[in-house]
Design an enzyme around this catalytic site. Structure first.
Site, mmCIF file in Angstrom:
data_model
loop_
_atom_site.group_PDB
_atom_site.id
_atom_site.type_symbol
_atom_site.label_atom_id
_atom_site.label_comp_id
_atom_site.label_asym_id
_atom_site.label_seq_id
_atom_site.Cartn_x
_atom_site.Cartn_y
_atom_site.Cartn_z
ATOM 1 N N LYS A 9 0.817 -1.220 0.000
ATOM 2 C CA LYS A 9 0.000 0.000 0.000
ATOM 3 C C LYS A 9 0.855 1.277 0.000
ATOM 4 C CE LYS A 9 -4.099 -2.090 2.042
ATOM 5 N NZ LYS A 9 -5.121 -1.940 3.097
ATOM 6 N N TYR A 49 -12.072 -2.350 -4.740
ATOM 7 C CA TYR A 49 -12.609 -2.524 -3.388
ATOM 8 C C TYR A 49 -14.140 -2.594 -3.376
ATOM 9 C CZ TYR A 49 -8.203 -2.072 -0.766
ATOM 10 O OH TYR A 49 -6.966 -2.286 -0.199
ATOM 11 N N PHE A 57 -16.235 2.983 5.987
ATOM 12 C CA PHE A 57 -14.858 3.383 5.710
ATOM 13 C C PHE A 57 -14.533 3.413 4.208
ATOM 14 C CE2 PHE A 57 -14.938 -1.213 6.495
ATOM 15 C CZ PHE A 57 -14.251 -1.720 5.385
ATOM 16 N N THR A 92 -6.140 -7.823 9.942
ATOM 17 C CA THR A 92 -6.345 -6.539 9.245
ATOM 18 C C THR A 92 -5.823 -5.359 10.069
ATOM 19 O OG1 THR A 92 -8.327 -7.468 8.223
ATOM 20 C CG2 THR A 92 -8.095 -5.082 8.138
ATOM 21 N N ASN A 113 -2.260 -0.321 6.836
ATOM 22 C CA ASN A 113 -1.850 -1.632 7.341
ATOM 23 C C ASN A 113 -0.878 -2.349 6.391
ATOM 24 O OD1 ASN A 113 -3.741 -2.209 5.403
ATOM 25 N ND2 ASN A 113 -4.988 -3.570 6.657
ATOM 26 N N HIS A 116 -2.360 -5.356 1.247
ATOM 27 C CA HIS A 116 -3.652 -6.021 1.042
ATOM 28 C C HIS A 116 -3.365 -7.419 0.506
ATOM 29 C CE1 HIS A 116 -7.647 -6.925 -0.583
ATOM 30 N NE2 HIS A 116 -6.991 -7.365 -1.638
ATOM 31 N N GLU A 127 -9.129 -9.652 -8.573
ATOM 32 C CA GLU A 127 -8.153 -8.588 -8.307
ATOM 33 C C GLU A 127 -6.979 -8.655 -9.287
ATOM 34 O OE1 GLU A 127 -9.416 -8.386 -3.597
ATOM 35 O OE2 GLU A 127 -7.406 -9.111 -4.098
HETATM 36 P P1 CMP Z 1 -7.573 -4.575 3.025
HETATM 37 O O1 CMP Z 1 -7.126 -5.965 3.217
HETATM 38 O O2 CMP Z 1 -6.889 -3.765 1.995
HETATM 39 O O3 CMP Z 1 -9.149 -4.561 2.697
HETATM 40 C C1 CMP Z 1 -9.955 -3.416 2.926
HETATM 41 C C2 CMP Z 1 -9.278 -2.393 3.771
HETATM 42 O O4 CMP Z 1 -10.103 -1.455 4.396
HETATM 43 C C3 CMP Z 1 -8.570 -3.080 4.917
HETATM 44 O O5 CMP Z 1 -7.454 -3.782 4.422
HETATM 45 C C4 CMP Z 1 -8.270 -1.900 5.832
HETATM 46 O O6 CMP Z 1 -7.025 -1.297 5.557
HETATM 47 C C5 CMP Z 1 -9.362 -0.887 5.480
HETATM 48 N N1 CMP Z 1 -10.240 -0.591 6.595
HETATM 49 C C6 CMP Z 1 -10.413 0.626 7.112
HETATM 50 N N2 CMP Z 1 -11.312 0.590 8.107
HETATM 51 C C7 CMP Z 1 -11.700 -0.700 8.240
HETATM 52 C C8 CMP Z 1 -12.615 -1.378 9.107
HETATM 53 N N3 CMP Z 1 -13.311 -0.730 10.061
HETATM 54 N N4 CMP Z 1 -12.754 -2.712 8.953
HETATM 55 C C9 CMP Z 1 -12.070 -3.383 7.985
HETATM 56 N N5 CMP Z 1 -11.200 -2.772 7.142
HETATM 57 C C10 CMP Z 1 -11.025 -1.451 7.264
#
Ligand code: CMP
Length: 135
Positions: A9, A49, A57, A92, A113, A116, A127
């Site tokens: 990311k 997404y 979010f 996550t 984080n 992904h 994807e």
């Molecule tokens: P990712 O695996 O990229 O998939 C969706 C992303 O949304 C997740 O990682 C997080 O970085 C982001 N995200 C932000 N807020 C939330 C939340 N409350 N719950 C889950 N994912 C979140």
């Protein structure tokens, strides 16, 4: 051979963490089949997404993931690639990720984080098609 998708990311790319993350993948017996650094436009980010469309979010996620370059990787291994990668990536929320996982080591918070990882084989195929455009 099984495959999955990992994406480094924006904050991890701008922070120069891509080398360490890819090294960790290789040490865990993943093979890099394809790799691409690129920046999402809004339409492609929303498509990528789409499963989160409508969640509280979602708009913040789209604006964050379009904020800088990402690195997308098609990863292959003999074993169950989707599951193995999710184990290596961790929870996550980096605050809940186990020591040794990518998000424990390189993640900052729920949004930033570090990476992904596809959560299922069908989503990995979707994807990979969005990012690399075909087989
Ligand atoms: P990712 O695996 O990229 O998939 C969706 C992303 O949304 C997740 O990682 C997080 O970085 C982001 N995200 C932000 N807020 C939330 C939340 N409350 N719950 C889950 N994912 C979140």
């Amino acid at each position: 051979m099984n495959r999955t998708y990992l994406m480094i990311k924006p904050e991890a790319v701008s922070g120069g963490l891509q080398g360490e993350i890819i090294d960790l993948l290789l040490k865990n017996r993943f093979r890099v089949a394809r790799m691409k650094q690129f920046r999402f436009d809004t339409a492609r980010a929303r498509a990528f997404y789409a499963v989160h469309d409508g969640k509280p979010f979602f708009e913040a996620l789209v604006s964050y993931i379009t904020s800088g370059d990402v690195v997308g990787l098609e990863l292959e291994m003999e074993g169950p690639a989707v599951e193995r990668l999710r184990e290596l990536v961790g929870a996550t929320d980096p605050a809940e990720a186990r020591p040794g996982t990518i998000r424990y080591m390189y993640g900052t918070d729920l949004q930033r984080n570090a990476v992904h990882a596809s959560d299922s084989q069908p989503n990995a195929e979707i994807e990979l098609a969005i990012v690399f455009g075909g087989p």
